[in-house]
Design a protein around this motif. Sequence first.
Motif, PDB file in Angstrom:
ATOM      1  N   ALA A  10      -9.953   1.522  10.242  1.00  0.00           N
ATOM      2  CA  ALA A  10     -10.799   2.366   9.396  1.00  0.00           C
ATOM      3  C   ALA A  10     -11.930   2.947  10.239  1.00  0.00           C
ATOM      4  O   ALA A  10     -12.580   2.242  11.001  1.00  0.00           O
ATOM      5  N   ARG A  34      -6.280  14.796  -1.272  1.00  0.00           N
ATOM      6  CA  ARG A  34      -5.688  13.490  -0.980  1.00  0.00           C
ATOM      7  C   ARG A  34      -4.698  13.098  -2.061  1.00  0.00           C
ATOM      8  O   ARG A  34      -3.613  12.591  -1.777  1.00  0.00           O
ATOM      9  N   GLU A  61       2.231  -0.918  -4.574  1.00  0.00           N
ATOM     10  CA  GLU A  61       0.899  -0.326  -4.702  1.00  0.00           C
ATOM     11  C   GLU A  61       0.128  -1.073  -5.788  1.00  0.00           C
ATOM     12  O   GLU A  61       0.659  -1.319  -6.880  1.00  0.00           O
ATOM     13  N   ASN A 112      -0.621  12.600  -1.450  1.00  0.00           N
ATOM     14  CA  ASN A 112      -0.081  11.279  -1.776  1.00  0.00           C
ATOM     15  C   ASN A 112       1.070  11.405  -2.773  1.00  0.00           C
ATOM     16  O   ASN A 112       2.121  10.766  -2.633  1.00  0.00           O
ATOM     17  N   ASP A 165      -5.600   2.883   8.028  1.00  0.00           N
ATOM     18  CA  ASP A 165      -6.970   2.401   7.865  1.00  0.00           C
ATOM     19  C   ASP A 165      -7.057   0.884   7.841  1.00  0.00           C
ATOM     20  O   ASP A 165      -8.107   0.316   8.166  1.00  0.00           O
ATOM     21  N   SER A 221      -8.297  -3.364   3.087  1.00  0.00           N
ATOM     22  CA  SER A 221      -6.996  -4.028   3.131  1.00  0.00           C
ATOM     23  C   SER A 221      -7.046  -5.514   2.758  1.00  0.00           C
ATOM     24  O   SER A 221      -7.789  -6.301   3.348  1.00  0.00           O
ATOM     25  N   ASP A 247      -2.609  -0.935   3.358  1.00  0.00           N
ATOM     26  CA  ASP A 247      -3.411  -0.934   2.142  1.00  0.00           C
ATOM     27  C   ASP A 247      -4.867  -0.539   2.366  1.00  0.00           C
ATOM     28  O   ASP A 247      -5.762  -0.984   1.652  1.00  0.00           O
ATOM     29  N   GLY A 248      -5.097   0.305   3.373  1.00  0.00           N
ATOM     30  CA  GLY A 248      -6.362   1.009   3.471  1.00  0.00           C
ATOM     31  C   GLY A 248      -7.531   0.258   4.051  1.00  0.00           C
ATOM     32  O   GLY A 248      -7.412  -0.862   4.557  1.00  0.00           O
ATOM     33  N   ALA A 249      -8.703   0.909   3.956  1.00  0.00           N
ATOM     34  CA  ALA A 249      -9.912   0.395   4.582  1.00  0.00           C
ATOM     35  C   ALA A 249     -10.335  -0.960   4.029  1.00  0.00           C
ATOM     36  O   ALA A 249     -10.949  -1.765   4.728  1.00  0.00           O
ATOM     37  N   GLY A 255       0.816  -1.206   0.000  1.00  0.00           N
ATOM     38  CA  GLY A 255       0.000   0.000   0.000  1.00  0.00           C
ATOM     39  C   GLY A 255       0.847   1.251   0.000  1.00  0.00           C
ATOM     40  O   GLY A 255       1.533   1.534   0.987  1.00  0.00           O
ATOM     41  N   LEU A 305      -6.738  10.183   8.563  1.00  0.00           N
ATOM     42  CA  LEU A 305      -5.355  10.278   8.089  1.00  0.00           C
ATOM     43  C   LEU A 305      -4.425  10.716   9.207  1.00  0.00           C
ATOM     44  O   LEU A 305      -3.289  10.231   9.308  1.00  0.00           O
ATOM     45  N   GLY A 340      -0.354   4.410  -0.395  1.00  0.00           N
ATOM     46  CA  GLY A 340      -1.146   5.603  -0.145  1.00  0.00           C
ATOM     47  C   GLY A 340      -0.381   6.530   0.775  1.00  0.00           C
ATOM     48  O   GLY A 340       0.819   6.326   1.033  1.00  0.00           O
TER      49      GLY A 340
END
Length: 485
Positions: free
Chosen positions: A323, A125, A52, A129, A319, A184, A180-182, A29, A332, A31
């Motif tokens: 998240a 965002r 990514e 990034n 996240d 993931s 890798d975020g919400a 990830g 963030l 981000g």
Amino acid sequence: MSLTSRMLASAKAKADKKAQARKHITIAGAGPVGSLLAVMLARQGYSIKLFESRPDSRIKNIYQGKSINIAISDRGWLALAAVGLDKAVQQQAIAMHKRVMHAVDGTITEQAYGKKSQAIWSVSRAGINEQLLGLAEQEPLIELQFEQRLVDVDFNTASASFMHEHQLEKIAADLLFGADGAYSKVRRLAQETPRFSYQQTYMPQSYIELHIAANTDGSYKMAKNALHIWPRKQFMLIALPNPDGSFTCTLFLDFQGELSFASLTERAEVEQFFATHFADAMPLLENPVDEFMEKSANPLFLVQVDPWVINNKVALIGDAAHAMVPFYGQGLNCGFEDCRVLTELITAHQHDWSKILPAYQAQRKINADAITELAQRNFIEMSELSGQADFLLQKNIEAEFHKRHPELWTPLYAMVTFSPHLPYSQALMIGDMQQQVMQQIMQIPDIESCWQEDFVYQKLYQLAQTAFKKPSAKFCNKSPTRTES
């Protein structure tokens, strides 16, 4: 060989051995959180492979024309300052010093977020990034690759398999971070490991993005340095400023129910919805009815997992670990704070990851749980309470009391937003105690007329002294604050 030469040779050998012992780390990830983490770890001497799944946003627009805004406050700035990127990001950000509430009848009220110099900042965002990716590419110890889809993770060895153009490659590592975020993939794979607890909770609300264009001369159609809110109890519209004079707007509305995205399917119904609830915003919004009809509502959900660290080999961050809903603007900021705290633990534990990762989980999970709870609560504050006179009066009383006794009382919002060294969990605890005190103050007869009288603050002082009689409950704001440049 002289004694001095032998000592120098020995020191160099030890340094070389220590450098060789530094671990190879994979980060899934790239981000904002993953990129910041990569930079921080590389500067600690670790060899980083940063992957990514999406294309490079600097080459291909992965946001499909969306202008996604995020809010940065002091916790985020503190982390960015640690890698020297705060000033560059701030040049592309807009300070929001206050909330501006738009009532149904068009009446406008304002509420400062903090002291005159304090603000939260509206940032693109995509922009932040890309700035972090650029910084990561400058680090010689970071290898950055795009369009690498994570397929599998070995939670015993930290190796991971990535797919690129139908070619599968297995990457060996000493540690792996899921940033890798919400949604993931690392977290989804972790659900197959023993004793991994996972909970995903959907909010009743979903959202779509709308837009307010700049005036023809590039100026703003509303106050620039503010977050605008149209609070309507069960739903709301918000707007954040962009550098080009426009505003990115978000409509939060129940996904289903009597008045919801599911129920508003006919154009006439949508037109009536906006005309009834957002009449003053209609001259500002750019094709809101068309946008509403064309767009699919995005869900809002929060994630809680335990543990964050598996086998002391794989860890979740940002996240992927926590998240949350966006109503406190801390998603963030919390992820950036994860990175900063982790690097501080690396130093404190002298690169001993058998101690670093357990300490990271212990420190961050309790605080992520706290801000997740506060973010849920804040929907009610933003969509309903922010438009009520009693609520605004209470905030004015708290602000005045903070001026008189800053060592005893700092409002909850300021603790969360402008006190970056105060843990979220402690802010939640103190905030709950403060609310109990303020409930008594708001019961003073005719408080609307006498709230500026000294006797109100004398009583508040007595109640606060009693509530905060334990030293740990008293909060003295000694944290540095960020001022607009």
